[in-house]
Design a protein around this motif. Sequence first.
Motif, PDB file in Angstrom:
ATOM      1  N   ILE A 180       0.851  -1.202   0.000  1.00 36.79           N
ATOM      2  CA  ILE A 180       0.000   0.000   0.000  1.00 36.79           C
ATOM      3  C   ILE A 180       0.884   1.249   0.000  1.00 36.79           C
ATOM      4  N   LYS A 181       2.007   1.175   0.716  1.00 36.88           N
ATOM      5  CA  LYS A 181       2.949   2.308   0.725  1.00 36.88           C
ATOM      6  C   LYS A 181       3.510   2.525  -0.675  1.00 36.88           C
ATOM      7  N   LYS A 182       3.793   1.435  -1.342  1.00 35.71           N
ATOM      8  CA  LYS A 182       4.329   1.493  -2.712  1.00 35.71           C
ATOM      9  C   LYS A 182       3.276   2.126  -3.648  1.00 35.71           C
ATOM     10  N   THR A 183       2.030   1.743  -3.407  1.00 35.52           N
ATOM     11  CA  THR A 183       0.939   2.284  -4.226  1.00 35.52           C
ATOM     12  C   THR A 183       0.859   3.803  -4.065  1.00 35.52           C
ATOM     13  N   LEU A 184       1.003   4.265  -2.819  1.00 34.98           N
ATOM     14  CA  LEU A 184       0.964   5.720  -2.580  1.00 34.98           C
ATOM     15  C   LEU A 184       2.084   6.388  -3.376  1.00 34.98           C
ATOM     16  N   GLN A 185       3.258   5.768  -3.373  1.00 36.04           N
ATOM     17  CA  GLN A 185       4.395   6.335  -4.095  1.00 36.04           C
ATOM     18  C   GLN A 185       4.080   6.458  -5.585  1.00 36.04           C
ATOM     19  N   ILE A 186       3.487   5.404  -6.137  1.00 33.78           N
ATOM     20  CA  ILE A 186       3.157   5.410  -7.580  1.00 33.78           C
ATOM     21  C   ILE A 186       2.144   6.514  -7.871  1.00 33.78           C
ATOM     22  N   VAL A 187       1.170   6.654  -6.992  1.00 34.35           N
ATOM     23  CA  VAL A 187       0.139   7.691  -7.189  1.00 34.35           C
ATOM     24  C   VAL A 187       0.795   9.072  -7.142  1.00 34.35           C
ATOM     25  N   LEU A 188       1.678   9.269  -6.154  1.00 33.13           N
ATOM     26  CA  LEU A 188       2.282  10.596  -5.998  1.00 33.13           C
ATOM     27  C   LEU A 188       3.278  10.932  -7.104  1.00 33.13           C
ATOM     28  N   ASP A 189       3.868   9.885  -7.696  1.00 30.32           N
ATOM     29  CA  ASP A 189       4.816  10.119  -8.795  1.00 30.32           C
ATOM     30  C   ASP A 189       4.132  10.771  -9.985  1.00 30.32           C
ATOM     31  N   GLU A 190       2.856  10.612 -10.062  1.00 28.08           N
ATOM     32  CA  GLU A 190       2.073  11.170 -11.152  1.00 28.08           C
ATOM     33  C   GLU A 190       1.686  12.594 -10.788  1.00 28.08           C
ATOM     34  N   LYS A 191       2.093  13.537 -11.610  1.00 33.19           N
ATOM     35  CA  LYS A 191       1.809  14.916 -11.201  1.00 33.19           C
ATOM     36  C   LYS A 191       0.469  15.413 -11.760  1.00 33.19           C
ATOM     37  N   THR A 192      -0.442  14.508 -12.022  1.00 22.29           N
ATOM     38  CA  THR A 192      -1.739  14.910 -12.569  1.00 22.29           C
ATOM     39  C   THR A 192      -2.775  14.886 -11.452  1.00 22.29           C
ATOM     40  N   ASN A 193      -4.039  15.061 -11.827  1.00 23.24           N
ATOM     41  CA  ASN A 193      -5.097  14.868 -10.827  1.00 23.24           C
ATOM     42  C   ASN A 193      -5.169  13.384 -10.509  1.00 23.24           C
ATOM     43  N   HIS A 194      -5.650  13.068  -9.338  1.00 26.47           N
ATOM     44  CA  HIS A 194      -5.576  11.667  -8.930  1.00 26.47           C
ATOM     45  C   HIS A 194      -6.951  11.012  -8.811  1.00 26.47           C
ATOM     46  N   TYR A 195      -7.185  10.069  -9.699  1.00 29.67           N
ATOM     47  CA  TYR A 195      -8.401   9.261  -9.627  1.00 29.67           C
ATOM     48  C   TYR A 195      -7.935   7.821  -9.482  1.00 29.67           C
ATOM     49  N   VAL A 196      -8.054   7.306  -8.279  1.00 30.17           N
ATOM     50  CA  VAL A 196      -7.464   6.012  -7.973  1.00 30.17           C
ATOM     51  C   VAL A 196      -8.579   5.006  -7.674  1.00 30.17           C
ATOM     52  N   VAL A 197      -8.632   3.943  -8.462  1.00 33.22           N
ATOM     53  CA  VAL A 197      -9.655   2.901  -8.248  1.00 33.22           C
ATOM     54  C   VAL A 197      -8.975   1.714  -7.578  1.00 33.22           C
ATOM     55  N   LEU A 198      -9.569   1.207  -6.505  1.00 28.53           N
ATOM     56  CA  LEU A 198      -8.948   0.093  -5.787  1.00 28.53           C
ATOM     57  C   LEU A 198      -9.849  -1.134  -5.711  1.00 28.53           C
ATOM     58  N   SER A 199      -9.207  -2.298  -5.798  1.00 29.38           N
ATOM     59  CA  SER A 199      -9.906  -3.565  -5.524  1.00 29.38           C
ATOM     60  C   SER A 199      -9.879  -3.807  -4.018  1.00 29.38           C
ATOM     61  N   ALA A 200     -10.441  -4.929  -3.633  1.00 32.15           N
ATOM     62  CA  ALA A 200     -10.290  -5.369  -2.241  1.00 32.15           C
ATOM     63  C   ALA A 200      -8.854  -5.854  -2.075  1.00 32.15           C
ATOM     64  N   MET A 201      -8.390  -6.026  -0.828  1.00 31.72           N
ATOM     65  CA  MET A 201      -7.063  -6.609  -0.631  1.00 31.72           C
ATOM     66  C   MET A 201      -7.064  -8.029  -1.178  1.00 31.72           C
ATOM     67  N   LYS A 202      -5.892  -8.464  -1.586  1.00 31.03           N
ATOM     68  CA  LYS A 202      -5.760  -9.783  -2.197  1.00 31.03           C
ATOM     69  C   LYS A 202      -6.457 -10.882  -1.367  1.00 31.03           C
ATOM     70  N   GLY A 203      -7.294 -11.646  -2.003  1.00 34.44           N
ATOM     71  CA  GLY A 203      -7.926 -12.806  -1.342  1.00 34.44           C
ATOM     72  C   GLY A 203      -9.166 -12.491  -0.526  1.00 34.44           C
ATOM     73  N   ILE A 204      -9.461 -11.197  -0.292  1.00 35.32           N
ATOM     74  CA  ILE A 204     -10.580 -10.876   0.605  1.00 35.32           C
ATOM     75  C   ILE A 204     -11.942 -11.201  -0.046  1.00 35.32           C
ATOM     76  N   THR A 205     -12.091 -10.904  -1.339  1.00 34.69           N
ATOM     77  CA  THR A 205     -13.397 -11.204  -1.962  1.00 34.69           C
ATOM     78  C   THR A 205     -13.678 -12.711  -1.893  1.00 34.69           C
ATOM     79  N   ASN A 206     -12.637 -13.520  -2.105  1.00 39.12           N
ATOM     80  CA  ASN A 206     -12.839 -14.977  -2.022  1.00 39.12           C
ATOM     81  C   ASN A 206     -13.262 -15.386  -0.614  1.00 39.12           C
ATOM     82  N   LEU A 207     -12.650 -14.753   0.404  1.00 38.33           N
ATOM     83  CA  LEU A 207     -13.031 -15.073   1.790  1.00 38.33           C
ATOM     84  C   LEU A 207     -14.492 -14.692   2.042  1.00 38.33           C
ATOM     85  N   LEU A 208     -14.902 -13.563   1.474  1.00 40.45           N
ATOM     86  CA  LEU A 208     -16.292 -13.119   1.666  1.00 40.45           C
ATOM     87  C   LEU A 208     -17.266 -14.098   1.004  1.00 40.45           C
ATOM     88  N   VAL A 209     -16.869 -14.595  -0.168  1.00 35.60           N
ATOM     89  CA  VAL A 209     -17.733 -15.561  -0.870  1.00 35.60           C
ATOM     90  C   VAL A 209     -17.824 -16.848  -0.040  1.00 35.60           C
TER      91      VAL A 209
END
Length: 457
Positions: A17-46
Amino acid sequence: MKVQKFGGSSLADGKRIKKTLQIVLDEKTNHYVVLSAMKGITNLLVEASKNAEKGNSDYKLQLLDITKRHRSVIEELFPTEKRSSINEKINYLLDELKDILHGVELVQECSLRTKDLIMSFGERLNCSIVAEYFNSTGHPSQMIDAREIIITDDNYGSSNVFLQKSYKKIKERLENTGQIYIITGFISGSEKGITTTLGRNGSDYTAAIIGAAMESETVEIWTDVDGVLTADPRVVHNSFVIPYLSIEEAMELSYFGAEVIHPYTLMPTIEKNIPVIIKNTLNTKAKGTIISKNSVNRERAITGIASIDNVSFINVEGGGMLGIPGIASSIFSALADAEVNIIMITQASSEHSICIVCRTIEVEKAIYHLNKRLEYEIKTKKINRIDVKNDLEIIAVIGENMKGMTGISGKLFSSLGDSGINILAIAQGSSERNISFVIESSDKNTALNTIHKTFIG
Ligand code: ASP
């Protein structure tokens, strides 16, 4: 502006998640960030919803697992003194989830509508944590619950989006305020405000809808591979990333097993001519694959090779099929009744037999329905036999440049012949973008490596 979508593997733990923040901030544009659930969580919910539906209290174990995973990410991301506000939000969501699952356990019934609601917690939990984390690092962020802006019908489990209505809502809600928008992928809302979902792996679609609504410059899909590869790297060791793909090539490749992206879900970006770029969170330096209308690989006739394992071949044969209209229609209706997906069809012009390829797990019900539907034709000997062959593989050779180029099939099949590979069926559509053929599973490795060596290098 850009839309960036991060899949579950980019959000597996605090470090990512920290790495993701870095990638987002590296972009000097407006930020529209779409996220999935954390890995494996949707399967656990199912899994939890299935257990609760059976009245099995094991759903509490999945709930515990989900709670622990989110708590440990919170511990990784926030110092102790800053945890209370996020813990409060997370507890609220987890309590609600617990109540819903308990309700399902009591009534032992979980409709698709309820399942959508249960699955929505994955993205809602994750986006709450990430938005709070981004804020805590001094980057003003706002979580956007996509149920308010992506409007669908009530076809629960895989809803259809009302694009124009959604575009309007998105534009109103995501006006540019300079902050980072953290948008829940996958989930949506019906016109009545009920939670719906866009189908499994639907977050790519969310990103495409947001991109199309905001007319973004590009949509980036961040995943855990360097891009779309020329062939399965587990089989072809010198496969490499394809830098450019046309939309049609991307569709063909993904259908035939290159599971990086489902271009069908990118239709909104295609319509607005917005390029989609596949990038790797774990290797940000890699250029990735750019999918766009005009990106054509100019170097090679064949762009990539894909394959589908575990398929079977059904051969319907009979002298009485010749010149009789309606037999093909009966075969396909029988398979439609059986809800069997046909992957490939071949019929020689002698009309003596029709060959259908489907997944092996579906073959039994396919045969049952074919025998039922064709009972009269079998009795009157118009059809002599329905044979099945298992343990097969479909290989698809894909490339925009194959169109109008002579000698590709010749070279392809003679290279396979030289390697001693027997071809059981062949299909090529008139788009000339895809040549598919069926071989024995045991020939898969040799076939993929032979073709890769001959055409790609
Ligand atoms: N979390 C959802 C799923 O696992 C959607 C997604 O990740 O795209 O299907």
